[in-house]
Design a protein around this motif. Structure first.
Motif, PDB file in Angstrom:
ATOM      1  N   LYS A  42       2.721 -16.307   9.039  1.00 45.70           N
ATOM      2  CA  LYS A  42       2.242 -15.696   7.805  1.00 45.70           C
ATOM      3  C   LYS A  42       3.330 -15.725   6.742  1.00 45.70           C
ATOM      4  O   LYS A  42       4.517 -15.851   7.036  1.00 45.70           O
ATOM      5  N   GLU A  43       2.906 -15.569   5.507  1.00 44.00           N
ATOM      6  CA  GLU A  43       3.865 -15.510   4.423  1.00 44.00           C
ATOM      7  C   GLU A  43       4.538 -14.133   4.378  1.00 44.00           C
ATOM      8  O   GLU A  43       3.977 -13.139   4.838  1.00 44.00           O
ATOM      9  N   ARG A  44       5.715 -14.131   3.801  1.00 42.74           N
ATOM     10  CA  ARG A  44       6.418 -12.860   3.604  1.00 42.74           C
ATOM     11  C   ARG A  44       5.637 -11.995   2.631  1.00 42.74           C
ATOM     12  O   ARG A  44       5.165 -12.486   1.600  1.00 42.74           O
ATOM     13  N   GLY A  45       5.527 -10.731   2.936  1.00 38.69           N
ATOM     14  CA  GLY A  45       4.763  -9.827   2.085  1.00 38.69           C
ATOM     15  C   GLY A  45       5.535  -8.558   1.764  1.00 38.69           C
ATOM     16  O   GLY A  45       6.402  -8.127   2.521  1.00 38.69           O
ATOM     17  N   PHE A  46       5.186  -7.970   0.637  1.00 39.33           N
ATOM     18  CA  PHE A  46       5.819  -6.746   0.165  1.00 39.33           C
ATOM     19  C   PHE A  46       5.383  -5.564   1.012  1.00 39.33           C
ATOM     20  O   PHE A  46       4.215  -5.461   1.403  1.00 39.33           O
ATOM     21  N   VAL A  47       6.315  -4.657   1.277  1.00 32.57           N
ATOM     22  CA  VAL A  47       6.013  -3.443   2.028  1.00 32.57           C
ATOM     23  C   VAL A  47       6.219  -2.204   1.157  1.00 32.57           C
ATOM     24  O   VAL A  47       5.316  -1.410   0.948  1.00 32.57           O
ATOM     25  N   ALA A  48       7.441  -2.038   0.653  1.00 30.81           N
ATOM     26  CA  ALA A  48       7.770  -0.847  -0.132  1.00 30.81           C
ATOM     27  C   ALA A  48       9.026  -1.118  -0.927  1.00 30.81           C
ATOM     28  O   ALA A  48       9.830  -1.981  -0.566  1.00 30.81           O
ATOM     29  N   ARG A  55      14.032   6.345  -9.058  1.00 27.80           N
ATOM     30  CA  ARG A  55      13.604   6.470  -7.668  1.00 27.80           C
ATOM     31  C   ARG A  55      12.093   6.399  -7.508  1.00 27.80           C
ATOM     32  O   ARG A  55      11.549   6.931  -6.540  1.00 27.80           O
ATOM     33  N   THR A  56      11.429   5.761  -8.452  1.00 24.86           N
ATOM     34  CA  THR A  56       9.987   5.523  -8.294  1.00 24.86           C
ATOM     35  C   THR A  56       9.746   4.693  -7.042  1.00 24.86           C
ATOM     36  O   THR A  56      10.434   3.707  -6.812  1.00 24.86           O
ATOM     37  N   ARG A  57       8.766   5.114  -6.258  1.00 24.52           N
ATOM     38  CA  ARG A  57       8.447   4.412  -5.024  1.00 24.52           C
ATOM     39  C   ARG A  57       7.157   3.617  -5.205  1.00 24.52           C
ATOM     40  O   ARG A  57       6.199   4.109  -5.813  1.00 24.52           O
ATOM     41  N   THR A  58       7.145   2.433  -4.663  1.00 26.10           N
ATOM     42  CA  THR A  58       5.971   1.562  -4.706  1.00 26.10           C
ATOM     43  C   THR A  58       5.679   1.110  -3.285  1.00 26.10           C
ATOM     44  O   THR A  58       6.603   0.747  -2.551  1.00 26.10           O
ATOM     45  N   TYR A  59       4.396   1.134  -2.926  1.00 27.37           N
ATOM     46  CA  TYR A  59       4.007   0.770  -1.564  1.00 27.37           C
ATOM     47  C   TYR A  59       2.869  -0.247  -1.572  1.00 27.37           C
ATOM     48  O   TYR A  59       2.005  -0.225  -2.450  1.00 27.37           O
ATOM     49  N   ALA A  60       2.872  -1.088  -0.571  1.00 27.20           N
ATOM     50  CA  ALA A  60       1.709  -1.939  -0.344  1.00 27.20           C
ATOM     51  C   ALA A  60       0.558  -1.056   0.128  1.00 27.20           C
ATOM     52  O   ALA A  60       0.774  -0.037   0.798  1.00 27.20           O
TER      53      ALA A  60
END
Length: 123
Positions: A42-48, A55-60
């Protein structure tokens, strides 16, 4: 900046792991840090990711509510707490550093990458 990921391992479904990403050789506080993962075939994918600016957090979507990213600038370390793990979370996890503070879900925003740490979740 050099990044060292650790904390991977084998865990049963429903279990927890905490990954660490330790940085050296740079001013850690000016980098956003992201976690990405890649499963075989599989391709590399974003997690967090966590922004250096506020310190804004972003999640898949696939990990929201289960994973938590945090950073300790005094220790030059970012953590990824992974709870309620599922077999589909099995992958090699990579941490990366970016000088950007927005759109940090995009892998192309990252200039520095650590080696991966393997996470295997058994059913």
């Amino acid at each position: 900046v050099q990044l060292q990921a650790s904390g991977g391992g084998l865990v049963q479904a429903g279990g927890s792991l905490r990954l660490s990403c330790a940085a050296s050789g740079g001013t850690f506080s000016i980098y956003s840090i992201g976690w990405f993962r890649q499963a075989p075939g599989k391709e590399r994918g974003f997690v967090a990711a966590i922004s250096y600016r506020d310190r804004t957090r972003t999640y898949a979507d696939s990990v929201k509510g289960r994973f938590t990213i945090s950073r300790d600038n005094a220790k030059n370390t970012v953590y990824l707490q992974m709870n309620s793990l599922k077999p589909e979370d099995t992958a090699t996890y990579y941490c990366a550093a970016s000088g950007y503070y927005n759109d940090i879900w995009e892998a192309r925003k990252y200039d520095y990458w650590g080696q991966g740490t393997q996470v295997t979740v058994s059913s």
